[in-house]
Design a protein around this motif. Structure first.
Motif, PDB file in Angstrom:
ATOM      1  N   ALA A  90       0.876  -1.168   0.000  1.00  0.00           N
ATOM      2  CA  ALA A  90       0.000   0.000   0.000  1.00  0.00           C
ATOM      3  C   ALA A  90       0.918   1.224   0.000  1.00  0.00           C
ATOM      4  CB  ALA A  90      -0.890   0.004   1.234  1.00  0.00           C
ATOM      5  N   VAL A  91       0.485   2.291  -0.645  1.00  0.00           N
ATOM      6  CA  VAL A  91       1.305   3.494  -0.779  1.00  0.00           C
ATOM      7  C   VAL A  91       0.499   4.695  -0.318  1.00  0.00           C
ATOM      8  CG1 VAL A  91       2.551   4.972  -2.403  1.00  0.00           C
ATOM      9  CG2 VAL A  91       2.501   2.510  -2.766  1.00  0.00           C
ATOM     10  N   VAL A  92       1.117   5.547   0.491  1.00  0.00           N
ATOM     11  CA  VAL A  92       0.517   6.819   0.885  1.00  0.00           C
ATOM     12  C   VAL A  92       1.495   7.918   0.481  1.00  0.00           C
ATOM     13  CG1 VAL A  92       1.419   6.719   3.248  1.00  0.00           C
ATOM     14  CG2 VAL A  92      -0.577   8.129   2.756  1.00  0.00           C
ATOM     15  N   GLU A  93       0.969   8.972  -0.144  1.00  0.00           N
ATOM     16  CA  GLU A  93       1.859  10.035  -0.600  1.00  0.00           C
ATOM     17  C   GLU A  93       1.149  11.377  -0.620  1.00  0.00           C
ATOM     18  OE1 GLU A  93       3.112   9.011  -4.581  1.00  0.00           O
ATOM     19  OE2 GLU A  93       1.092   8.421  -5.120  1.00  0.00           O
ATOM     20  N   ASP A  94       1.927  12.408  -0.360  1.00  0.00           N
ATOM     21  CA  ASP A  94       1.447  13.776  -0.505  1.00  0.00           C
ATOM     22  C   ASP A  94       1.429  14.059  -1.996  1.00  0.00           C
ATOM     23  OD1 ASP A  94       1.335  16.620  -0.794  1.00  0.00           O
ATOM     24  OD2 ASP A  94       2.072  16.839   1.253  1.00  0.00           O
ATOM     25  N   MET A  95       0.286  14.434  -2.525  1.00  0.00           N
ATOM     26  CA  MET A  95       0.151  14.572  -3.970  1.00  0.00           C
ATOM     27  C   MET A  95       0.997  15.706  -4.551  1.00  0.00           C
ATOM     28  SD  MET A  95      -3.820  13.602  -4.687  1.00  0.00           S
ATOM     29  CE  MET A  95      -4.587  14.641  -3.464  1.00  0.00           C
ATOM     30  N   TYR A  96       1.415  16.673  -3.704  1.00  0.00           N
ATOM     31  CA  TYR A  96       2.163  17.820  -4.218  1.00  0.00           C
ATOM     32  C   TYR A  96       3.565  17.936  -3.638  1.00  0.00           C
ATOM     33  CZ  TYR A  96      -2.358  18.900  -6.075  1.00  0.00           C
ATOM     34  OH  TYR A  96      -3.537  18.810  -6.743  1.00  0.00           O
ATOM     35  N   ARG A  97       3.934  17.041  -2.740  1.00  0.00           N
ATOM     36  CA  ARG A  97       5.292  17.021  -2.188  1.00  0.00           C
ATOM     37  C   ARG A  97       5.788  15.574  -2.215  1.00  0.00           C
ATOM     38  NH1 ARG A  97       4.490  20.662   3.039  1.00  0.00           N
ATOM     39  NH2 ARG A  97       2.819  19.173   3.212  1.00  0.00           N
ATOM     40  N   PRO A  98       6.456  15.197  -3.290  1.00  0.00           N
ATOM     41  CA  PRO A  98       6.841  13.789  -3.458  1.00  0.00           C
ATOM     42  C   PRO A  98       7.840  13.282  -2.423  1.00  0.00           C
ATOM     43  CG  PRO A  98       7.782  15.151  -5.202  1.00  0.00           C
ATOM     44  CD  PRO A  98       6.854  16.025  -4.417  1.00  0.00           C
ATOM     45  N   ASP A  99       8.452  14.178  -1.660  1.00  0.00           N
ATOM     46  CA  ASP A  99       9.384  13.734  -0.626  1.00  0.00           C
ATOM     47  C   ASP A  99       8.660  13.195   0.606  1.00  0.00           C
ATOM     48  OD1 ASP A  99       8.573  16.488  -0.324  1.00  0.00           O
ATOM     49  OD2 ASP A  99       9.990  16.638   1.355  1.00  0.00           O
ATOM     50  N   ARG A 100       7.342  13.381   0.686  1.00  0.00           N
ATOM     51  CA  ARG A 100       6.546  12.870   1.810  1.00  0.00           C
ATOM     52  C   ARG A 100       5.731  11.675   1.325  1.00  0.00           C
ATOM     53  NH1 ARG A 100       2.801  16.290   4.639  1.00  0.00           N
ATOM     54  NH2 ARG A 100       3.229  14.877   6.340  1.00  0.00           N
ATOM     55  N   PHE A 101       6.160  10.472   1.696  1.00  0.00           N
ATOM     56  CA  PHE A 101       5.463   9.267   1.265  1.00  0.00           C
ATOM     57  C   PHE A 101       5.770   8.135   2.233  1.00  0.00           C
ATOM     58  CE2 PHE A 101       9.652   8.814  -0.450  1.00  0.00           C
ATOM     59  CZ  PHE A 101       9.912   7.463  -0.396  1.00  0.00           C
ATOM     60  N   GLY A 102       5.023   7.062   2.107  1.00  0.00           N
ATOM     61  CA  GLY A 102       5.275   5.858   2.889  1.00  0.00           C
ATOM     62  C   GLY A 102       4.663   4.676   2.175  1.00  0.00           C
ATOM     63  N   ARG A 103       5.122   3.484   2.542  1.00  0.00           N
ATOM     64  CA  ARG A 103       4.541   2.281   1.955  1.00  0.00           C
ATOM     65  C   ARG A 103       4.671   1.126   2.936  1.00  0.00           C
ATOM     66  NH1 ARG A 103       9.615   2.588  -1.210  1.00  0.00           N
ATOM     67  NH2 ARG A 103       8.708   4.019  -2.680  1.00  0.00           N
ATOM     68  N   THR A 104       3.810   0.172   2.759  1.00  0.00           N
ATOM     69  CA  THR A 104       3.852  -1.020   3.605  1.00  0.00           C
ATOM     70  C   THR A 104       4.817  -2.033   2.992  1.00  0.00           C
ATOM     71  OG1 THR A 104       2.052  -2.131   2.418  1.00  0.00           O
ATOM     72  CG2 THR A 104       1.424  -0.704   4.257  1.00  0.00           C
ATOM     73  N   GLU A 105       5.037  -3.097   3.710  1.00  0.00           N
ATOM     74  CA  GLU A 105       5.820  -4.203   3.162  1.00  0.00           C
ATOM     75  C   GLU A 105       4.938  -5.032   2.240  1.00  0.00           C
ATOM     76  OE1 GLU A 105       8.085  -6.599   5.909  1.00  0.00           O
ATOM     77  OE2 GLU A 105       7.883  -5.033   7.427  1.00  0.00           O
ATOM     78  N   THR A 106       5.586  -5.774   1.353  1.00  0.00           N
ATOM     79  CA  THR A 106       4.837  -6.774   0.598  1.00  0.00           C
ATOM     80  C   THR A 106       4.660  -7.985   1.502  1.00  0.00           C
ATOM     81  OG1 THR A 106       6.859  -7.656  -0.356  1.00  0.00           O
ATOM     82  CG2 THR A 106       5.680  -6.028  -1.657  1.00  0.00           C
TER      83      THR A 106
END
Length: 118
Positions: free
Chosen positions: A93-109
């Motif tokens: 799963a991916v979470v991201e700030d739509m206008y600041r690509p340096d702010r994001f996170g993701r889960t493990e597979t």
């Protein structure tokens, strides 16, 4: 499926959360079937209120407008059902700030197995 996001320091952001559904599963779209209604999941204590949701064949997306005074933890849920037995890869799963690509996170597979009905 319950997805929980933890922000170390909340700030204004337009956040998109995308969760890809493993093969062998289908999303129950609450706009089409009552079985997809998450209103019965009142045990989720940190439920967020997305500004927009999409229920697609292969993924779920929720968009949030976050503010600096919002809680640091928020969750979103949707209903899936197993439709085919087998062993499948559980995508990130991916979470991201739509206008600041340096702010994001993701889960493990991961991996998930659906056993046939007995």
């Amino acid at each position: 499926m319950v997805l929980t996001v933890i922000e170390p320091q909340p700030q204004f952001a337009r956040v998109a959360l995308t969760d890809y559904v493993p093969a062998g599963f289908e999303i129950d779209n609450p706009r089409l079937v009552s079985s997809g209604d998450t209103g019965t999941l009142d045990w989720i204590e940190t439920a967020g209120s997305p500004d927009h949701t999409e229920f697609r064949d292969d993924h779920f997306t929720a968009a949030f407008e976050r503010r600096k005074d919002d809680p640091t933890t928020y969750s979103v849920a949707y209903i899936v059902r197993a439709v085919s037995p087998g062993s499948y890869v559980l995508p990130q799963a991916v979470v991201e700030d739509m206008y600041r690509p340096d702010r994001f996170g993701r889960t493990e597979t991961g991996a998930v197995e659906v056993a046939p009905a007995k």
